[in-house]
Design a protein around this motif. Sequence first.
Motif, short mmCIF file in Angstrom:
data_model
loop_
_atom_site.label_atom_id
_atom_site.label_comp_id
_atom_site.label_asym_id
_atom_site.label_seq_id
_atom_site.Cartn_x
_atom_site.Cartn_y
_atom_site.Cartn_z
N TYR A 1 -5.13 -3.41 10.86
CA TYR A 1 -4.61 -3.97 9.60
C TYR A 1 -5.15 -5.49 9.73
O TYR A 1 -4.87 -6.31 10.72
CB TYR A 1 -3.21 -3.98 9.46
N TRP B 1 -6.25 -4.99 3.86
CA TRP B 1 -6.87 -3.68 3.96
C TRP B 1 -6.95 -3.59 5.38
O TRP B 1 -6.96 -4.39 6.18
CB TRP B 1 -8.00 -3.45 3.20
N ASP C 1 -1.17 -2.39 -1.45
CA ASP C 1 -2.40 -3.28 -1.27
C ASP C 1 -3.31 -2.31 -1.32
O ASP C 1 -4.52 -2.65 -1.83
CB ASP C 1 -2.10 -3.95 0.07
N LEU C 2 -3.64 -1.38 -0.48
CA LEU C 2 -4.61 -0.45 -0.52
C LEU C 2 -4.88 0.29 -1.84
O LEU C 2 -6.03 0.48 -2.11
CB LEU C 2 -4.38 0.78 0.80
N HIS D 1 -6.91 -2.30 -3.94
CA HIS D 1 -8.35 -2.47 -3.49
C HIS D 1 -9.05 -1.29 -4.07
O HIS D 1 -10.26 -1.26 -4.60
CB HIS D 1 -8.41 -2.68 -2.00
N LEU E 1 -14.71 -3.93 3.61
CA LEU E 1 -14.13 -3.17 2.81
C LEU E 1 -14.64 -1.84 2.14
O LEU E 1 -15.72 -1.97 1.41
CB LEU E 1 -13.59 -3.92 1.67
N HIS F 1 2.26 -1.06 3.18
CA HIS F 1 0.61 -1.62 3.14
C HIS F 1 0.23 -0.68 2.15
O HIS F 1 -1.07 -1.01 1.46
CB HIS F 1 0.03 -1.15 4.33
N ILE G 1 -10.42 3.52 3.63
CA ILE G 1 -8.93 3.00 3.70
C ILE G 1 -8.06 4.30 2.94
O ILE G 1 -6.99 4.59 3.04
CB ILE G 1 -8.71 1.87 3.20
#
Length: 666
Positions: A472, A478, A513-514, A517, A493, A510, A497
Amino acid sequence: MRADLVNILVGSTFVVSDTRGDIRPGTDEATGLFYRDMRHLSRWEIRLNGRELDSLSATTIEYDEAVFYLIEPTGTVYRNPTVSLLRRRFVGDGMHEQLEVTNHGIEPIHLELSILFAADFADIFEVKDQLAKVGEFHQVVGDTRTTLTYRRDDFSRETSVLAPGAFLTEESLTYRVELGPAQTWRTELQVAVGTQLTGPTPRRALHQPDMAAGLDDWLAAAPVLECGWEDLTRTYRRSLVDLAALRFYPESFPDSSLPAAGLPWFMALFGRDSLITSYQALPFMPELARTTLRALAAQQATEADPFRDADPGKILHELRHGELTYFGQRPQSPYYGSCDATPLFLVVLDEYERWTGDVATVRALEPAARAALAWMDEHADLTGSGYLDYQTRNPESGLVNQCWKDSWNSIVHPDGRLASHPHATCEIQGYAFDARMRAARLAEQIWGDAELAATLRASAAKLQERFVNDFYLPDEGWYALALDGERTPVPTLTSNIGHLLWSGIVPEEHVDDLAGHLMGERLFSGWGVRTMASGQPAYNPLEYHNGTVWPHDNALIAAGLARYGRTEAAARIAVALFEAASQVNYRLPEALVGYARRPGHPPVAYPSACSPQAWAAGTPLLLLRALLGLEPEGDRLLSRPVQVDAIGWLALRGIPGRWGRSDTTR
């Protein structure tokens, strides 16, 4: 594959031609009649009085039949043709062709109809890499057939062109036809193919069952989709038909089918592809998973073999039957250069039992499952870091990258520098976590081994903690694409993920956040999530794994988002792919170019994308499962459907499983 090419297929046999039905020699495309990884016809061109014909239309019927309507060229718009040719082609155990020539004029005519043929017996890798042959060719002309043979030591392939009534040579067949006004002349041709290894253990050609006859039964066995969006209904049917087309029957299990990976380059058993496709299709066609698991277990490695990247317990990457693998010019089959097929085997084994309740198969495959777990513990950690990582031991012909993004430059830093080996890619660690959790359930509930279950759960928990700490990137929000050979994070990136969400290794803190993205404009193109986010120097929308949009990748991402309750994001991906399918004849290709979606601009298939391709065909099925929230729980099927305005009403009836058949609606 180019849109102006016509392909038909049944299992490991397929034909690719132009819109006249002709197979032209000397192209860099995989055109021809192929059987078990070799080309049995490299030329098949029709001539009328020595001239090429013009194509009015070319139509495929389901997957194993094509019809071509041809006319004589007149050379001017002021003169209409008076001769037409209907060319109907079938593929199965070789190729069958029916010809009908009609005289539409008012005068009798004399015609000479010829087909020019040749067989270069090119291995599929020789076609792809444009390599020369080294064996010997022979031709034998008989009264009704010409037989073309290729031999190299004890390896032999054969093509027989059967044309009763034709004048035959080593490279052509010719009919002389007289037709009165409004008369039609008909004939039938057959191209038979065969393989014979004449060494100590002879093998005959695998008989191809008549799978076309089973298409109606195949479709009838699938759940019935009802919805208000006609494009989705057509996409669903196209997926089922393509999966039927890609079925083949392994020699060890001749009564059960599993999916080949994709036409034209991957018409073979692939561990990763067949497992993921089987997972996608479980709520629809559980037969594929059962056969895939059994076939892969039968080919599981039992000893170390550096040339084939094999170790005891490892699941194969691919199984080929061509000349180059036979003589070791490519890694001999089975080849085991895949780091993720082994944990995926365990994932699918558990998921198969959850859906079907087939305890007998899970018990029969317990030794294979235990061997797979042992491989993960004893052979897969090349660096002593506790992760599954890979580096080929066959630098001449082994795969450099052995994750699903297996092109040479896919594991790359944001600035374009290749990561050093060994690679521990992030998604494989997610698969390993999921595999241990699932195997623990099987050990506890079916194998009667509570001690193994506890050990596996503890190992999975340690892996998750270590993974979050090492992969992480808190400043970025990410997970690193991989750890490189120095155990340094590769901070690119990528779509990988999303696979972490599918596996369940991501802690809840998390997830947003993923998801942010994945659905941001750098990764989400409008047609789906790109393999690599734009804005990084390594990004290229036309690069195979560094900017394209892969449907199966997106299906796993959507399933992962749904797993964590981010259903709105999952639905957005699903709708985007369904809309893309509606603009590419309802068949999702292997990959789409990563261009941003703009009004009036349709999605663009990757230039050499396989089509049909197994896990692209399975994508709509997994997306439907995510939208309907389908999950087996004991002997019940649970459904937590997502409201999607673009789709409206949605129902799936007759979902097979351990509960029998069940319906769900939204």
